[in-house]
Scaffold this motif. Structure first.
Motif, PDB file in Angstrom:
ATOM      1  N   SER A 144     -27.787 -55.681 -15.001  1.00  0.00           N
ATOM      2  CA  SER A 144     -26.504 -56.372 -15.092  1.00  0.00           C
ATOM      3  C   SER A 144     -26.674 -57.854 -14.789  1.00  0.00           C
ATOM      4  O   SER A 144     -25.955 -58.414 -13.988  1.00  0.00           O
ATOM      5  CB  SER A 144     -25.502 -55.745 -14.134  1.00  0.00           C
ATOM      6  OG  SER A 144     -25.971 -55.867 -12.816  1.00  0.00           O
ATOM      7  N   GLU A 160     -21.744 -61.202 -24.638  1.00  0.00           N
ATOM      8  CA  GLU A 160     -21.528 -60.259 -23.538  1.00  0.00           C
ATOM      9  C   GLU A 160     -20.424 -59.289 -23.932  1.00  0.00           C
ATOM     10  O   GLU A 160     -19.285 -59.689 -24.155  1.00  0.00           O
ATOM     11  CB  GLU A 160     -21.132 -61.024 -22.274  1.00  0.00           C
ATOM     12  CG  GLU A 160     -20.837 -60.143 -21.091  1.00  0.00           C
ATOM     13  CD  GLU A 160     -20.385 -60.947 -19.891  1.00  0.00           C
ATOM     14  OE1 GLU A 160     -20.980 -60.768 -18.831  1.00  0.00           O
ATOM     15  OE2 GLU A 160     -19.446 -61.757 -20.038  1.00  0.00           O
ATOM     16  N   GLU A 213     -18.224 -56.098 -22.750  1.00  0.00           N
ATOM     17  CA  GLU A 213     -17.783 -55.326 -21.599  1.00  0.00           C
ATOM     18  C   GLU A 213     -16.813 -54.265 -22.083  1.00  0.00           C
ATOM     19  O   GLU A 213     -15.847 -54.569 -22.775  1.00  0.00           O
ATOM     20  CB  GLU A 213     -17.074 -56.216 -20.578  1.00  0.00           C
ATOM     21  CG  GLU A 213     -17.978 -57.206 -19.907  1.00  0.00           C
ATOM     22  CD  GLU A 213     -17.221 -58.094 -18.935  1.00  0.00           C
ATOM     23  OE1 GLU A 213     -17.672 -58.202 -17.791  1.00  0.00           O
ATOM     24  OE2 GLU A 213     -16.184 -58.653 -19.339  1.00  0.00           O
ATOM     25  N   SER A 214     -17.085 -53.017 -21.722  1.00  0.00           N
ATOM     26  CA  SER A 214     -16.161 -51.938 -22.039  1.00  0.00           C
ATOM     27  C   SER A 214     -15.662 -51.344 -20.728  1.00  0.00           C
ATOM     28  O   SER A 214     -16.424 -51.183 -19.777  1.00  0.00           O
ATOM     29  CB  SER A 214     -16.832 -50.864 -22.898  1.00  0.00           C
ATOM     30  OG  SER A 214     -17.920 -50.297 -22.221  1.00  0.00           O
ATOM     31  N   VAL A 263     -17.220 -50.331 -15.432  1.00  0.00           N
ATOM     32  CA  VAL A 263     -17.369 -51.387 -16.437  1.00  0.00           C
ATOM     33  C   VAL A 263     -18.788 -51.303 -16.966  1.00  0.00           C
ATOM     34  O   VAL A 263     -19.745 -51.384 -16.200  1.00  0.00           O
ATOM     35  CB  VAL A 263     -17.114 -52.785 -15.830  1.00  0.00           C
ATOM     36  CG1 VAL A 263     -17.367 -53.860 -16.867  1.00  0.00           C
ATOM     37  CG2 VAL A 263     -15.708 -52.889 -15.289  1.00  0.00           C
ATOM     38  N   ASN A 264     -18.931 -51.090 -18.258  1.00  0.00           N
ATOM     39  CA  ASN A 264     -20.244 -51.079 -18.895  1.00  0.00           C
ATOM     40  C   ASN A 264     -20.450 -52.449 -19.532  1.00  0.00           C
ATOM     41  O   ASN A 264     -19.608 -52.910 -20.289  1.00  0.00           O
ATOM     42  CB  ASN A 264     -20.334 -49.981 -19.956  1.00  0.00           C
ATOM     43  CG  ASN A 264     -20.161 -48.612 -19.345  1.00  0.00           C
ATOM     44  OD1 ASN A 264     -20.653 -48.344 -18.258  1.00  0.00           O
ATOM     45  ND2 ASN A 264     -19.437 -47.752 -20.026  1.00  0.00           N
ATOM     46  N   ARG A 265     -21.589 -53.061 -19.245  1.00  0.00           N
ATOM     47  CA  ARG A 265     -21.822 -54.435 -19.657  1.00  0.00           C
ATOM     48  C   ARG A 265     -23.167 -54.548 -20.348  1.00  0.00           C
ATOM     49  O   ARG A 265     -24.171 -54.090 -19.825  1.00  0.00           O
ATOM     50  CB  ARG A 265     -21.807 -55.301 -18.399  1.00  0.00           C
ATOM     51  CG  ARG A 265     -21.756 -56.733 -18.629  1.00  0.00           C
ATOM     52  CD  ARG A 265     -21.460 -57.425 -17.292  1.00  0.00           C
ATOM     53  NE  ARG A 265     -21.793 -58.792 -17.395  1.00  0.00           N
ATOM     54  CZ  ARG A 265     -22.928 -59.324 -17.009  1.00  0.00           C
ATOM     55  NH1 ARG A 265     -23.820 -58.588 -16.432  1.00  0.00           N
ATOM     56  NH2 ARG A 265     -23.163 -60.591 -17.177  1.00  0.00           N
TER      57      ARG A 265
END
Length: 145
Positions: free
Chosen positions: A45, A80, A82-83, A89-91
């Motif tokens: 991350s 970037e 982000e979901s 939070v997946n980044r």
């Protein structure tokens, strides 16, 4: 003291030392695993480096759970994604190298109509230019190096 008693005392003393060494080894291994996972988490991350000229955020739709931010540098673009799912939070950060960004200038007043998946909206012109530039490039995942 007899020879048996001396042997029993030496055996007990040896057990104590053996258990102490095994305990220290277990502590060292635990510290090693913790530091390894913290290092890997920091690399996975990784933060986008400072020094970008400008950044544009693109939300796909109003209720979207995905947000994409484009960071424009002099010769590369960081993307970037982000979901957001419940509490996580997946980044993912991708880097597109050797992109000529000198002609891109960001003005929030300059917009263009962009149609994606049957919906049209006004987006900054710079965003459309960035997307067209990186659409022909192969990116690599940024790990903080």
């Amino acid at each position: 003291m007899s020879e048996k008693d001396l042997t029993a005392v030496a055996y007990k003393k040896g057990n104590w030392m053996r258990y102490t060494l095994w305990g220290l080894a277990a502590i060292c291994i635990t510290i090693l695993f913790i530091s390894f996972f913290k290092t890997m988490d920091g690399e996975i991350s990784a933060v986008v480096p400072e020094g970008y000229r400008f950044a544009i955020t693109d939300n796909y739709t109003e209720g979207s759970k995905v947000r994409t931010t484009y960071y424009v540098y002099d010769d590369k673009i960081f993307v970037e994604d982000e979901s957001f799912d419940k509490d996580t939070v997946n980044r993912v950060v991708m880097v597109y190298d050797d992109v000529k960004t000198s002609t891109i200038s960001y003005n929030s007043d300059e917009t263009t109509k962009v149609c994606e998946l049957g919906t049209c909206s006004d987006k900054p012109k710079a965003l459309a230019v960035i997307k067209s530039l990186i659409s022909r490039k192969i990116g690599r995942e940024y790990l903080g190096f």
